[in-house]
Write a protein that holds these residues in place. Structure first.
Motif, PDB file in Angstrom:
ATOM      1  N   VAL A 147      -8.866   2.238   0.174  1.00 55.46           N
ATOM      2  CA  VAL A 147      -9.007   1.084   0.837  1.00 55.46           C
ATOM      3  C   VAL A 147     -10.142   0.955   1.412  1.00 55.46           C
ATOM      4  CG1 VAL A 147      -6.500   0.913   0.858  1.00 55.46           C
ATOM      5  CG2 VAL A 147      -7.695   2.050   2.700  1.00 55.46           C
ATOM      6  N   LYS A 170     -13.738  -0.933  -7.005  1.00 52.91           N
ATOM      7  CA  LYS A 170     -13.757   0.215  -7.943  1.00 52.91           C
ATOM      8  C   LYS A 170     -14.877   0.665  -8.437  1.00 52.91           C
ATOM      9  CE  LYS A 170      -8.913  -0.946  -9.667  1.00 52.91           C
ATOM     10  NZ  LYS A 170      -8.384  -1.291 -11.067  1.00 52.91           N
ATOM     11  N   TYR A 215      -7.951  -3.069  -1.211  1.00 51.97           N
ATOM     12  CA  TYR A 215      -8.343  -2.248  -2.048  1.00 51.97           C
ATOM     13  C   TYR A 215      -9.922  -2.040  -1.869  1.00 51.97           C
ATOM     14  CZ  TYR A 215      -3.356  -1.721  -3.366  1.00 51.97           C
ATOM     15  OH  TYR A 215      -2.147  -1.505  -3.294  1.00 51.97           O
ATOM     16  N   THR A 251     -10.409  -8.876  -0.543  1.00 55.67           N
ATOM     17  CA  THR A 251      -9.974  -8.796  -1.644  1.00 55.67           C
ATOM     18  C   THR A 251     -10.850  -9.819  -2.642  1.00 55.67           C
ATOM     19  OG1 THR A 251      -7.821  -8.168  -1.266  1.00 55.67           O
ATOM     20  CG2 THR A 251      -7.984  -9.077  -3.333  1.00 55.67           C
ATOM     21  N   PHE A 285       0.946  -1.206   0.059  1.00 59.08           N
ATOM     22  CA  PHE A 285      -0.109   0.055   0.017  1.00 59.08           C
ATOM     23  C   PHE A 285       0.773   1.448   0.084  1.00 59.08           C
ATOM     24  CE2 PHE A 285      -2.866  -2.916   2.176  1.00 59.08           C
ATOM     25  CZ  PHE A 285      -3.835  -3.138   1.263  1.00 59.08           C
ATOM     26  N   ASP A 298      -3.914   5.321  -1.556  1.00 59.74           N
ATOM     27  CA  ASP A 298      -4.668   4.350  -2.038  1.00 59.74           C
ATOM     28  C   ASP A 298      -6.029   4.193  -1.425  1.00 59.74           C
ATOM     29  OD1 ASP A 298      -2.739   3.318  -3.707  1.00 59.74           O
ATOM     30  OD2 ASP A 298      -1.910   1.799  -2.152  1.00 59.74           O
TER      31      ASP A 298
END
Length: 311
Positions: A93, A121, A118, A267, A87, A91
């Motif tokens: 997160v 998106k 992360y 993730t 990281f 970033d």
């Protein structure tokens, strides 16, 4: 003399009602070599927040007062520990942090980097803040504790809430046959999530209409005695938070689910979200100054989706 920068936070100095939530200026947390400092954009309110506030874990000596509540996090990395190379500052997160530490009802929070992933998106910070605790609880119950397999039958009690809505989707991802228990107003929503059958808990003796299941996931701890009868002899009964004494005549396996922070799981969950394979819960956003009101709403235990706080 150098003074450490301050941030706003909502803390409790004693256990009790909503009046114990106090907005204060406190020192920014310092991070260790294995941690990151996250600037919090959004957090969310979960039942565990007000249960801890009321003293639910006081006898287990897990917390030190004063305590900052709120363990769902969506934000940006502000600092990285010297051992962190996955990281960087800036970033985006999200995380579910350690329940034994200060949480995210604050402008900044220190988190072990292993609990961080992360942000997906395709969703906003506010939506991301609604995901970690509930999705991890469902993920760990369905994939790890129950070891559910394709073709298994599962009864999910409390299916329209934050944990339940993820549990329905994860079970369907595995190819299980899902029966979801919720009020009639949420049946269309649960069908959209993939539930094969939906049952209204307000119907008298609703459990007697059902066959037995390979796995029963009880999120709300209601009708416990009746639910025992719904687990077949080789099945499993999975409860969240509460431990139950199972009568001797029942031979099924019982487990208590205590969610654990896990960045790797987040993730995988984030990939499912970005690939449009699972839906995130609906959210209701409230300002930082209304955390006490958000607790009051959560305490009704009839919130569909998640309450998100804008920091």
């Amino acid at each position: 003399m150098k003074t450490n920068p301050l941030m706003k936070a909502v803390r409790i100095h004693e256990y009790g009602g909503q009046h114990t939530l106090r907005t204060e200026q406190i020192t920014l947390p310092e991070i260790t070599a294995d941690e990151v400092l996250i600037e919090v954009v959004n957090t969310s309110v979960n039942p565990v927040d007000w249960k801890v506030r009321e003293g639910w874990l006081a006898d287990e000596d897990l917390h030190q007062l004063p305590l900052t509540l709120g363990w769902d996090i969506a934000g940006r990395i502000s600092q990285v520990g010297e051992n962190i190379n996955n990281f960087k500052v800036g970033d985006k997160v999200y995380s579910f942090s350690d329940l034994t530490r200060d949480g995210a009802y604050a402008e900044f929070v220190a988190v072990d980097a292993s609990a961080v992933s992360y942000k997906p998106k395709t969703i906003s910070f506010a939506q991301a803040a609604a995901v970690p605790l509930t999705s991890l609880t469902a993920w760990q119950a369905i994939y790890e504790v129950s070891q559910l397999s394709a073709g298994d039958s599962v009864l999910i009690h409390g299916a329209s809430g934050g944990v339940g809505s993820f549990a329905v989707q994860f079970a369907k991802q595995l190819g299980a046959k899902v029966t979801a228990v919720a009020s009639a107003a949420n049946h269309d929503y649960l069908r959209e999530l993939g539930a094969d059958n939906v049952v209204d808990y307000k119907t008298p003796d609703y459990l007697t209409t059902l066959a037995t299941f390979d796995v029963v996931f009880d999120i709300v701890d209601n009708d416990v005695a009746g639910i025992y009868d719904k687990v077949n002899a080789k099945g499993k009964y999975i409860a969240t938070l509460k431990e139950h004494d199972i009568p001797e005549q029942f031979t099924f396996e019982h487990a208590r689910v205590m969610v654990m922070p896990n960045g790797e799981h987040l993730t995988k969950i984030g990939a499912l979200i970005d690939n449009n394979e699972i839906q995130v819960p609906a959210i209701s956003e409230m300002p930082f100054e209304q955390i006490a009101q958000a607790h009051a709403l959560s305490e009704t235990e009839h919130v569909r989706g998640k309450i998100v706080i804008n920091i």
